[in-house]
Design a protein around this motif. Structure first.
Motif, PDB file in Angstrom:
ATOM      1  N   THR A 132       0.731  -1.102   0.146  1.00  0.00           N
ATOM      2  CA  THR A 132      -0.104  -0.132  -0.072  1.00  0.00           C
ATOM      3  C   THR A 132       0.882   1.423   0.103  1.00  0.00           C
ATOM      4  N   SER A 133       2.167   1.218   0.448  1.00  0.00           N
ATOM      5  CA  SER A 133       3.091   2.315   0.694  1.00  0.00           C
ATOM      6  C   SER A 133       3.162   2.840  -0.811  1.00  0.00           C
ATOM      7  N   THR A 134       3.084   1.910  -1.642  1.00  0.00           N
ATOM      8  CA  THR A 134       3.586   2.492  -3.071  1.00  0.00           C
ATOM      9  C   THR A 134       2.496   3.317  -3.917  1.00  0.00           C
ATOM     10  N   GLY A 135       1.489   2.957  -3.361  1.00  0.00           N
ATOM     11  CA  GLY A 135       0.298   4.180  -3.753  1.00  0.00           C
ATOM     12  C   GLY A 135      -0.422   3.089  -5.046  1.00  0.00           C
ATOM     13  N   ARG A 136      -0.194   1.998  -5.115  1.00  0.00           N
ATOM     14  CA  ARG A 136      -0.837   1.062  -6.000  1.00  0.00           C
ATOM     15  C   ARG A 136      -2.149   0.378  -5.237  1.00  0.00           C
ATOM     16  N   THR A 137      -3.112   1.292  -5.225  1.00  0.00           N
ATOM     17  CA  THR A 137      -4.174   1.039  -4.270  1.00  0.00           C
ATOM     18  C   THR A 137      -5.153  -0.295  -4.876  1.00  0.00           C
ATOM     19  N   TRP A 138      -5.459  -0.421  -6.039  1.00  0.00           N
ATOM     20  CA  TRP A 138      -6.052  -1.396  -6.670  1.00  0.00           C
ATOM     21  C   TRP A 138      -5.527  -2.481  -7.531  1.00  0.00           C
ATOM     22  N   THR A 139      -4.621  -2.765  -7.049  1.00  0.00           N
ATOM     23  CA  THR A 139      -3.612  -3.867  -7.900  1.00  0.00           C
ATOM     24  C   THR A 139      -4.591  -5.156  -8.139  1.00  0.00           C
ATOM     25  N   PRO A 140      -4.410  -5.859  -9.070  1.00  0.00           N
ATOM     26  CA  PRO A 140      -5.047  -7.278  -9.147  1.00  0.00           C
ATOM     27  C   PRO A 140      -5.291  -8.139  -7.975  1.00  0.00           C
ATOM     28  N   ARG A 141      -3.943  -8.372  -7.178  1.00  0.00           N
ATOM     29  CA  ARG A 141      -4.071  -9.085  -5.962  1.00  0.00           C
ATOM     30  C   ARG A 141      -4.910  -8.473  -5.060  1.00  0.00           C
ATOM     31  N   ILE A 142      -5.036  -7.228  -4.837  1.00  0.00           N
ATOM     32  CA  ILE A 142      -5.854  -6.513  -3.584  1.00  0.00           C
ATOM     33  C   ILE A 142      -7.350  -6.741  -4.208  1.00  0.00           C
ATOM     34  N   ALA A 143      -7.525  -6.605  -5.601  1.00  0.00           N
ATOM     35  CA  ALA A 143      -9.059  -6.749  -6.029  1.00  0.00           C
ATOM     36  C   ALA A 143      -9.376  -8.459  -5.881  1.00  0.00           C
ATOM     37  N   VAL A 144      -8.570  -9.018  -5.841  1.00  0.00           N
ATOM     38  CA  VAL A 144      -8.835 -10.525  -5.626  1.00  0.00           C
ATOM     39  C   VAL A 144      -9.229 -10.763  -4.167  1.00  0.00           C
ATOM     40  N   GLN A 145      -8.246 -10.279  -3.478  1.00  0.00           N
ATOM     41  CA  GLN A 145      -8.603 -10.375  -1.847  1.00  0.00           C
ATOM     42  C   GLN A 145      -9.778  -9.607  -1.668  1.00  0.00           C
ATOM     43  N   LEU A 146      -9.940  -8.480  -2.011  1.00  0.00           N
ATOM     44  CA  LEU A 146     -11.290  -7.680  -1.748  1.00  0.00           C
ATOM     45  C   LEU A 146     -12.459  -8.574  -1.953  1.00  0.00           C
ATOM     46  N   ALA A 147     -12.380  -9.459  -3.199  1.00  0.00           N
ATOM     47  CA  ALA A 147     -13.312 -10.110  -3.857  1.00  0.00           C
ATOM     48  C   ALA A 147     -13.738 -11.350  -3.063  1.00  0.00           C
ATOM     49  N   PRO A 159     -12.573  -4.596   8.527  1.00  0.00           N
ATOM     50  CA  PRO A 159     -11.272  -3.857   8.968  1.00  0.00           C
ATOM     51  C   PRO A 159     -10.115  -4.527   8.036  1.00  0.00           C
ATOM     52  N   ILE A 160     -10.245  -5.983   7.818  1.00  0.00           N
ATOM     53  CA  ILE A 160      -9.218  -6.535   7.018  1.00  0.00           C
ATOM     54  C   ILE A 160      -9.194  -5.802   5.554  1.00  0.00           C
ATOM     55  N   ALA A 161     -10.385  -5.476   5.220  1.00  0.00           N
ATOM     56  CA  ALA A 161     -10.386  -4.895   3.502  1.00  0.00           C
ATOM     57  C   ALA A 161      -9.596  -3.479   3.861  1.00  0.00           C
ATOM     58  N   THR A 162      -9.582  -2.763   4.934  1.00  0.00           N
ATOM     59  CA  THR A 162      -9.166  -1.323   5.041  1.00  0.00           C
ATOM     60  C   THR A 162      -7.720  -1.644   5.124  1.00  0.00           C
ATOM     61  N   ARG A 163      -7.198  -2.858   5.834  1.00  0.00           N
ATOM     62  CA  ARG A 163      -5.894  -2.762   6.033  1.00  0.00           C
ATOM     63  C   ARG A 163      -4.908  -3.254   4.639  1.00  0.00           C
ATOM     64  N   LEU A 164      -5.662  -3.486   3.473  1.00  0.00           N
ATOM     65  CA  LEU A 164      -5.184  -3.882   2.183  1.00  0.00           C
ATOM     66  C   LEU A 164      -5.104  -2.506   1.344  1.00  0.00           C
ATOM     67  N   VAL A 165      -5.416  -1.504   1.704  1.00  0.00           N
ATOM     68  CA  VAL A 165      -5.482  -0.150   0.966  1.00  0.00           C
ATOM     69  C   VAL A 165      -5.122   0.985   1.805  1.00  0.00           C
TER      70      VAL A 165
END
Length: 432
Positions: free
Chosen positions: A30-45, A153-159
């Motif tokens: 998340t520190s890189t600013g890449r908010t919605w990477t494919p990996r994060i999108a899958v995790q949120l899904a 809360p898990i979702a918010t820790r991914l972004v």
């Protein structure tokens, strides 16, 4: 001594930072600013899918009321109590379980809830009588509040912190899909093949999502610094801002569930839609809720108070319209169209308001977002319990009275939300 709103905000800003990076793995991404990477999108899904299957299981009796009543030889109001008792158990167990699991890796807590859900649905599918069905549902009810407390809360820790509201909303897509897909589908399955087939389908999907969560999500082990502010140390019971959000949630949810518990009856007796077409109107209700999600995503982070007040105002109007239709003795094409339109607005605003309230709760208790979310969820489940039980009593009296009670409580919630200050405040990004 109680903590005032200003002090709560200050404490949240000063101690919030550790939870913006719940693990080294998440911090790096998340520190890189890449908010919605494919990996994060899958995790949120996957998180949304967990919410989807849990809520689908919770509200299955809403669409299968007649089928369950016929098969188990009980009355429709008795089947309606399945929601009330489910919510009561969830309300009583949410806060203790959130505190008990506060030091666990977040993935472990989520997986435990999904295992309980899968087991409960397996037992429900073969339940020989109403008592066994009720007990089986209690198994997943025990962990229902915990699941909804940790998933956001898990979702918010991914972004990054600036996207916490949007991440919370993303998990609520699963809840909306439970209404737009899950409830109509289980209702249709119940009409055609019986409610047991619908429960068996939920069992299979729940097992698959459990495996996916184990594979896709990181462990999310809390750091030593984070562990100092979770569980009993968070003192959420002294947080006035969080308590205010929870009370507002309790009032609004009670008003909503007084009528929502008997939504199939309202569709039939007030709107005038019957038989398999009931599933289509339930689908329209859910589609509206799903469509509302992208519309509220940005306002959740930028203008939460104005948006939640707008949603609550529309909900109040919807219940007033349905109450008027219920008191009328006519049934015309116009009343069907008006009733259907009211249902669409009901679905969109009800589903849109929920992530805003949960995001407000987590902002109010930023030191321990899981615990804050747990208190919010406890209030939510108490609201479901009170609404379902009150709805059952009022349904026995008359449907118009039931809808009128929903209108009054939603109006009370609207007035209180309008009068409150700082409750929905979003801290500057520099402090987020």
């Amino acid at each position: 001594m109680a903590v005032g709103p200003a002090r709560v905000v200050g404490a949240a800003r000063s101690r919030r930072k550790p939870f913006d990076a719940a693990s080294d793995e998440m911090t790096a991404e998340t520190s890189t600013g890449r908010t919605w990477t494919p990996r994060i999108a899958v995790q949120l899904a996957v998180l949304a899918a967990a919410a989807f299957i849990y809520v689908t299981a919770e509200i299955l009796p809403v669409g299968a009321l007649p089928a369950i009543a016929r098969d188990l030889h009980v009355s429709v109001p008795v089947v309606g109590t399945l929601l009330a008792w489910y919510a009561l158990v969830a309300a009583l167990t949410t806060i203790p379980l959130v505190r008990w699991t506060a030091h666990w890796p977040r993935r472990t807590a989520l997986l435990m809830t999904l295992v309980c859900l899968t087991g409960s649905q397996l037992i429900s599918a073969v339940a020989p009588n109403f008592a066994v069905l009720a007990c089986a549902r209690m198994l997943c009810a025990i962990t229902h509040g915990l699941m909804l407390s940790v998933v956001a809360p898990i979702a918010t820790r991914l972004v990054p912190a600036s996207h916490h509201g949007r991440a919370t909303t993303a998990t609520y897509v699963g809840i909306s899909l439970a209404v737009v897909v899950g409830s109509p589908l289980t209702a249709a399955l119940s009409f055609v093949w019986g409610w047991r087939v619908a429960v068996a389908a939920i069992t299979v999907v729940a097992a698959l999502i459990t495996v996916a969560a184990w594979v896709v999500l990181p462990p999310l082990v809390l750091s030593a610094e984070q562990l100092l502010t979770v569980g009993p140390r968070a003192h959420h019971h002294r947080n006035r801002r969080l308590l205010t959000v929870s009370v507002l949630t309790l009032i609004a949810v009670t008003g909503h569930y007084i009528s929502y518990t008997f939504i199939v009856v309202i569709i039939r007796d007030v709107v005038g839609v019957r038989g398999p077409n009931t599933a289509w109107l339930l689908a329209a209700y859910g589609i509206a809720g799903l469509a509302a999600m992208p519309l509220v995503a940005r306002p959740v982070d930028r203008h939460p108070k104005a948006t939640v007040i707008t949603c609550t105002a529309v909900l109040s109007g919807v219940f007033v319209v349905l109450t008027v239709l219920a008191f009328g003795a006519w049934s015309t094409t116009a009343t069907v169209l008006i009733g259907a339109g009211a249902f669409v607005l009901w679905g969109g605003t009800a589903n849109g308001a929920s992530p805003m309230l949960q995001a407000a709760a987590m902002r109010a208790g930023a030191d321990d977002p899981d615990g804050a979310s747990g208190l919010y969820m406890a209030a939510f489940q108490i609201g479901i319990t009170a609404g379902s039980l009150a709805g059952g009593l009022l349904y026995g009296y008359s449907v118009p009275t039931m809808l009128g009670a929903s209108a009054v409580l939603m109006g009370a919630a609207l007035a209180a939300m309008t009068a409150t200050r700082h409750v929905f405040e979003v801290p500057p990004l520099g402090h987020a």
